[in-house]
Design a protein around this motif. Structure first.
Motif, PDB file in Angstrom:
ATOM      1  N   PHE A  77      58.812  43.002  41.977  1.00 28.55           N
ATOM      2  CA  PHE A  77      57.948  41.859  41.694  1.00 28.55           C
ATOM      3  C   PHE A  77      57.004  41.575  42.865  1.00 28.55           C
ATOM      4  CE2 PHE A  77      60.676  40.348  38.105  1.00 28.55           C
ATOM      5  CZ  PHE A  77      59.644  40.138  37.198  1.00 28.55           C
ATOM      6  N   VAL A  78      57.526  41.637  44.082  1.00 27.24           N
ATOM      7  CA  VAL A  78      56.678  41.426  45.259  1.00 27.24           C
ATOM      8  C   VAL A  78      55.602  42.500  45.327  1.00 27.24           C
ATOM      9  CG1 VAL A  78      56.639  41.425  47.789  1.00 27.24           C
ATOM     10  CG2 VAL A  78      58.470  40.236  46.563  1.00 27.24           C
ATOM     11  N   TYR A  79      55.991  43.733  45.122  1.00 31.29           N
ATOM     12  CA  TYR A  79      55.060  44.866  45.130  1.00 31.29           C
ATOM     13  C   TYR A  79      53.972  44.685  44.070  1.00 31.29           C
ATOM     14  CZ  TYR A  79      53.701  49.729  44.034  1.00 31.29           C
ATOM     15  OH  TYR A  79      53.004  50.882  43.744  1.00 31.29           O
ATOM     16  N   VAL A  80      54.380  44.340  42.850  1.00 34.60           N
ATOM     17  CA  VAL A  80      53.424  44.177  41.751  1.00 34.60           C
ATOM     18  C   VAL A  80      52.467  43.021  42.021  1.00 34.60           C
ATOM     19  CG1 VAL A  80      53.194  43.568  39.319  1.00 34.60           C
ATOM     20  CG2 VAL A  80      54.900  45.239  40.017  1.00 34.60           C
ATOM     21  N   LEU A  81      52.984  41.891  42.480  1.00 37.15           N
ATOM     22  CA  LEU A  81      52.139  40.715  42.705  1.00 37.15           C
ATOM     23  C   LEU A  81      51.116  40.957  43.813  1.00 37.15           C
ATOM     24  CD1 LEU A  81      54.742  37.804  42.386  1.00 37.15           C
ATOM     25  CD2 LEU A  81      52.990  38.495  40.738  1.00 37.15           C
ATOM     26  N   LEU A  82      51.515  41.646  44.873  1.00 42.25           N
ATOM     27  CA  LEU A  82      50.579  41.937  45.962  1.00 42.25           C
ATOM     28  C   LEU A  82      49.472  42.888  45.507  1.00 42.25           C
ATOM     29  CD1 LEU A  82      53.028  42.311  48.994  1.00 42.25           C
ATOM     30  CD2 LEU A  82      51.468  40.420  48.514  1.00 42.25           C
ATOM     31  N   VAL A  83      49.844  43.920  44.743  1.00 41.29           N
ATOM     32  CA  VAL A  83      48.838  44.857  44.220  1.00 41.29           C
ATOM     33  C   VAL A  83      47.933  44.161  43.217  1.00 41.29           C
ATOM     34  CG1 VAL A  83      48.518  46.969  42.869  1.00 41.29           C
ATOM     35  CG2 VAL A  83      50.277  46.876  44.634  1.00 41.29           C
ATOM     36  N   LEU A  84      48.518  43.313  42.376  1.00 40.90           N
ATOM     37  CA  LEU A  84      47.734  42.582  41.383  1.00 40.90           C
ATOM     38  C   LEU A  84      46.708  41.672  42.053  1.00 40.90           C
ATOM     39  CD1 LEU A  84      47.186  41.671  38.485  1.00 40.90           C
ATOM     40  CD2 LEU A  84      49.109  40.093  38.694  1.00 40.90           C
ATOM     41  N   LEU A  85      47.131  40.944  43.067  1.00 37.82           N
ATOM     42  CA  LEU A  85      46.215  40.073  43.795  1.00 37.82           C
ATOM     43  C   LEU A  85      45.101  40.883  44.441  1.00 37.82           C
ATOM     44  CD1 LEU A  85      45.612  37.181  44.796  1.00 37.82           C
ATOM     45  CD2 LEU A  85      47.046  37.680  46.785  1.00 37.82           C
ATOM     46  N   GLY A  86      45.442  42.015  45.017  1.00 38.67           N
ATOM     47  CA  GLY A  86      44.428  42.866  45.644  1.00 38.67           C
ATOM     48  C   GLY A  86      43.412  43.385  44.652  1.00 38.67           C
ATOM     49  N   HIS A  87      43.869  43.817  43.479  1.00 42.31           N
ATOM     50  CA  HIS A  87      42.940  44.325  42.467  1.00 42.31           C
ATOM     51  C   HIS A  87      42.012  43.235  41.951  1.00 42.31           C
ATOM     52  CE1 HIS A  87      45.296  48.200  41.241  1.00 42.31           C
ATOM     53  NE2 HIS A  87      44.590  48.352  42.332  1.00 42.31           N
ATOM     54  N   LEU A  88      42.546  42.050  41.704  1.00 41.05           N
ATOM     55  CA  LEU A  88      41.719  40.967  41.172  1.00 41.05           C
ATOM     56  C   LEU A  88      40.628  40.563  42.163  1.00 41.05           C
ATOM     57  CD1 LEU A  88      44.387  38.685  39.446  1.00 41.05           C
ATOM     58  CD2 LEU A  88      42.816  40.303  38.376  1.00 41.05           C
ATOM     59  N   ILE A  89      40.992  40.462  43.425  1.00 41.00           N
ATOM     60  CA  ILE A  89      40.014  40.032  44.439  1.00 41.00           C
ATOM     61  C   ILE A  89      38.976  41.113  44.689  1.00 41.00           C
ATOM     62  CG2 ILE A  89      39.709  39.390  46.859  1.00 41.00           C
ATOM     63  CD1 ILE A  89      42.467  38.085  46.748  1.00 41.00           C
ATOM     64  N   SER A  90      39.442  42.310  45.015  1.00 46.79           N
ATOM     65  CA  SER A  90      38.526  43.369  45.430  1.00 46.79           C
ATOM     66  C   SER A  90      37.666  43.881  44.276  1.00 46.79           C
ATOM     67  CB  SER A  90      39.309  44.533  46.051  1.00 46.79           C
ATOM     68  OG  SER A  90      40.216  45.093  45.112  1.00 46.79           O
ATOM     69  N   CYS A  91      38.274  44.118  43.130  1.00 46.16           N
ATOM     70  CA  CYS A  91      37.524  44.696  42.014  1.00 46.16           C
ATOM     71  C   CYS A  91      36.479  43.730  41.470  1.00 46.16           C
ATOM     72  CB  CYS A  91      38.482  45.112  40.894  1.00 46.16           C
ATOM     73  SG  CYS A  91      39.574  46.475  41.348  1.00 46.16           S
ATOM     74  N   SER A  92      36.795  42.447  41.423  1.00 42.63           N
ATOM     75  CA  SER A  92      35.814  41.473  40.925  1.00 42.63           C
ATOM     76  C   SER A  92      34.626  41.351  41.877  1.00 42.63           C
ATOM     77  CB  SER A  92      36.486  40.113  40.727  1.00 42.63           C
ATOM     78  OG  SER A  92      37.034  39.630  41.939  1.00 42.63           O
ATOM     79  N   LEU A  93      34.886  41.334  43.167  1.00 42.85           N
ATOM     80  CA  LEU A  93      33.790  41.238  44.144  1.00 42.85           C
ATOM     81  C   LEU A  93      32.924  42.487  44.131  1.00 42.85           C
ATOM     82  CD1 LEU A  93      35.651  39.594  47.164  1.00 42.85           C
ATOM     83  CD2 LEU A  93      33.813  38.566  45.806  1.00 42.85           C
ATOM     84  N   ILE A  94      33.548  43.648  44.120  1.00 43.16           N
ATOM     85  CA  ILE A  94      32.794  44.905  44.114  1.00 43.16           C
ATOM     86  C   ILE A  94      31.995  45.038  42.824  1.00 43.16           C
ATOM     87  CG2 ILE A  94      32.983  47.422  44.156  1.00 43.16           C
ATOM     88  CD1 ILE A  94      35.517  47.044  45.876  1.00 43.16           C
ATOM     89  N   ALA A  95      32.604  44.690  41.701  1.00 42.41           N
ATOM     90  CA  ALA A  95      31.903  44.784  40.419  1.00 42.41           C
ATOM     91  C   ALA A  95      30.711  43.834  40.387  1.00 42.41           C
ATOM     92  CB  ALA A  95      32.868  44.463  39.275  1.00 42.41           C
ATOM     93  N   PHE A  96      30.858  42.641  40.933  1.00 40.73           N
ATOM     94  CA  PHE A  96      29.742  41.702  40.992  1.00 40.73           C
ATOM     95  C   PHE A  96      28.607  42.272  41.828  1.00 40.73           C
ATOM     96  CE2 PHE A  96      27.618  38.211  43.315  1.00 40.73           C
ATOM     97  CZ  PHE A  96      27.039  37.553  42.242  1.00 40.73           C
ATOM     98  N   GLY A  97      28.933  42.920  42.927  1.00 43.89           N
ATOM     99  CA  GLY A  97      27.902  43.536  43.751  1.00 43.89           C
ATOM    100  C   GLY A  97      27.144  44.626  43.019  1.00 43.89           C
ATOM    101  N   PHE A  98      27.849  45.490  42.310  1.00 41.53           N
ATOM    102  CA  PHE A  98      27.190  46.572  41.580  1.00 41.53           C
ATOM    103  C   PHE A  98      26.383  46.043  40.392  1.00 41.53           C
ATOM    104  CE2 PHE A  98      30.395  49.702  43.344  1.00 41.53           C
ATOM    105  CZ  PHE A  98      29.448  50.466  44.013  1.00 41.53           C
ATOM    106  N   ALA A  99      26.860  45.006  39.742  1.00 39.17           N
ATOM    107  CA  ALA A  99      26.222  44.524  38.523  1.00 39.17           C
ATOM    108  C   ALA A  99      25.069  43.563  38.782  1.00 39.17           C
ATOM    109  CB  ALA A  99      27.260  43.847  37.630  1.00 39.17           C
ATOM    110  N   ARG A 100      25.111  42.806  39.882  1.00 40.65           N
ATOM    111  CA  ARG A 100      24.135  41.742  40.080  1.00 40.65           C
ATOM    112  C   ARG A 100      23.278  41.887  41.347  1.00 40.65           C
ATOM    113  NH1 ARG A 100      24.434  40.455  35.296  1.00 40.65           N
ATOM    114  NH2 ARG A 100      24.733  38.302  34.555  1.00 40.65           N
ATOM    115  N   LEU A 101      23.815  42.471  42.388  1.00 39.85           N
ATOM    116  CA  LEU A 101      23.070  42.541  43.643  1.00 39.85           C
ATOM    117  C   LEU A 101      22.232  43.807  43.713  1.00 39.85           C
ATOM    118  CD1 LEU A 101      25.813  41.334  46.168  1.00 39.85           C
ATOM    119  CD2 LEU A 101      24.194  39.980  44.825  1.00 39.85           C
ATOM    120  N   LYS A 102      21.090  43.689  44.336  1.00 43.80           N
ATOM    121  CA  LYS A 102      20.210  44.841  44.531  1.00 43.80           C
ATOM    122  C   LYS A 102      20.284  45.271  45.989  1.00 43.80           C
ATOM    123  CE  LYS A 102      16.919  43.532  40.883  1.00 43.80           C
ATOM    124  NZ  LYS A 102      15.506  43.217  40.563  1.00 43.80           N
TER     125      LYS A 102
END
Length: 279
Positions: A77-102
């Motif tokens: 559970f600790v392993y899953v929650l830490l990976v889940l938090l990392g994916h939500l934070i990093s992937c959303s920020l990176i995706a926003f950069g690729f989709a909206r920023l020039k």
């Protein structure tokens, strides 16, 4: 009976039979977990345990050595929650950069990111292990968790495609109201991104919970083992394998997976197929 009713009956009978066929291994696993170890394979064709016993669950929950199975569940559970938090934070920020920023080379960097999906994990395994060994991260969750905070190409691509369906007029309206780039992300994009983030969470949970190769490579102490590694400990090439306990704990390990699926199953399709806004 009308022909259309006959077609519906045939369809439902066929789908029901197919469902039973696909779920038969799960039924067999559950039934075997209540059989005595010596009867599991001797009566493999019979789904009704004779005699019916809970001893496998008692033995399995005791775990191996000094650690009970509850320790392995908590580690997972600790392993899953830490990976889940990392994916939500990093992937959303990176995706926003690729989709909206020039920025310069955006298309090239996006193509390179997509190309990493084609790399077999075996190609990266040895270089990553050497790097983590030099960092003295072995026998800890760091090699398994830290990479999640640098994004996952599949989830980044999924979120980019979702963000692109959100009208840019919303961004322009936010800018007029005084929002900066980070404000647009947190107040406009992120709330509309919830279905895609839910899909990311579900897949991350499934893949991380069942991951065996990563923990086997980096975790050496039994006190740090995950559920997948603990299940493997019930099998032995030198002594008698405790199949009953392994099947029982396999059923226990499937409970969180089923709970997550039944609660959030609608987000799987919605996050992949829906648009950013609904009229």
């Amino acid at each position: 009976m009308r022909p259309k009713h006959i077609k519906k009956i045939i369809y439902h009978v066929f789908v029901s039979g197919l469902a039973v066929l696909l779920l038969y291994p799960v039924f067999w696993l559950i039934a075997s977990s209540f059989k005595e170890t010596g009867q599991i394979f001797a009566t493999a064709g019979n789904l009704i345990p004779k005699p019916f016993t809970f001893e496998n669950y008692a033995q399995g929950w005791q775990g191996m050595g000094n650690y009970g199975f509850d320790t392995y569940i908590m580690n997972t559970f600790v392993y899953v929650l830490l990976v889940l938090l990392g994916h939500l934070i990093s992937c959303s920020l990176i995706a926003f950069g690729f989709a909206r920023l020039k920025f310069t080379g955006r298309g090239i960097w996006f193509a390179i990111m997509i190309m990493t999906l084609m790399l077999p994990s075996e190609v990266l395994m040895i270089p990553q292990y050497i790097i983590f060994a030099q960092l003295d991260w072995l026998n800890s969750l760091k090699p398994l968790v830290v990479p999640a905070y640098f994004g996952h190409p599949f989830f980044i691509f999924l979120l980019v495609q979702f963000i692109r369906t959100i009208p840019r007029e919303l961004d322009e309206a936010a800018i007029i109201d005084g929002c900066n780039t980070f404000g647009i992300f947190t107040k406009i994009i992120l709330p509309l991104l919830v279905p895609a983030l839910a899909t990311t969470s579900i897949f991350t949970f499934y893949w991380t919970w069942s991951n065996l190769l990563g923990p086997v490579l980096y975790l050496n102490s039994p006190g740090n083992y995950t559920v997948s590694m603990a299940l493997n400990m019930f099998l032995s090439n030198e002594t008698v394998s405790n199949w009953g306990a392994m099947f029982a704990m396999s059923v226990v390990s499937l409970i969180p997976v089923f709970i997550i699926f039944f609660i959030f199953q609608r987000y799987v399709v919605e996050g992949i197929s829906t648009s950013g806004l609904k009229g």
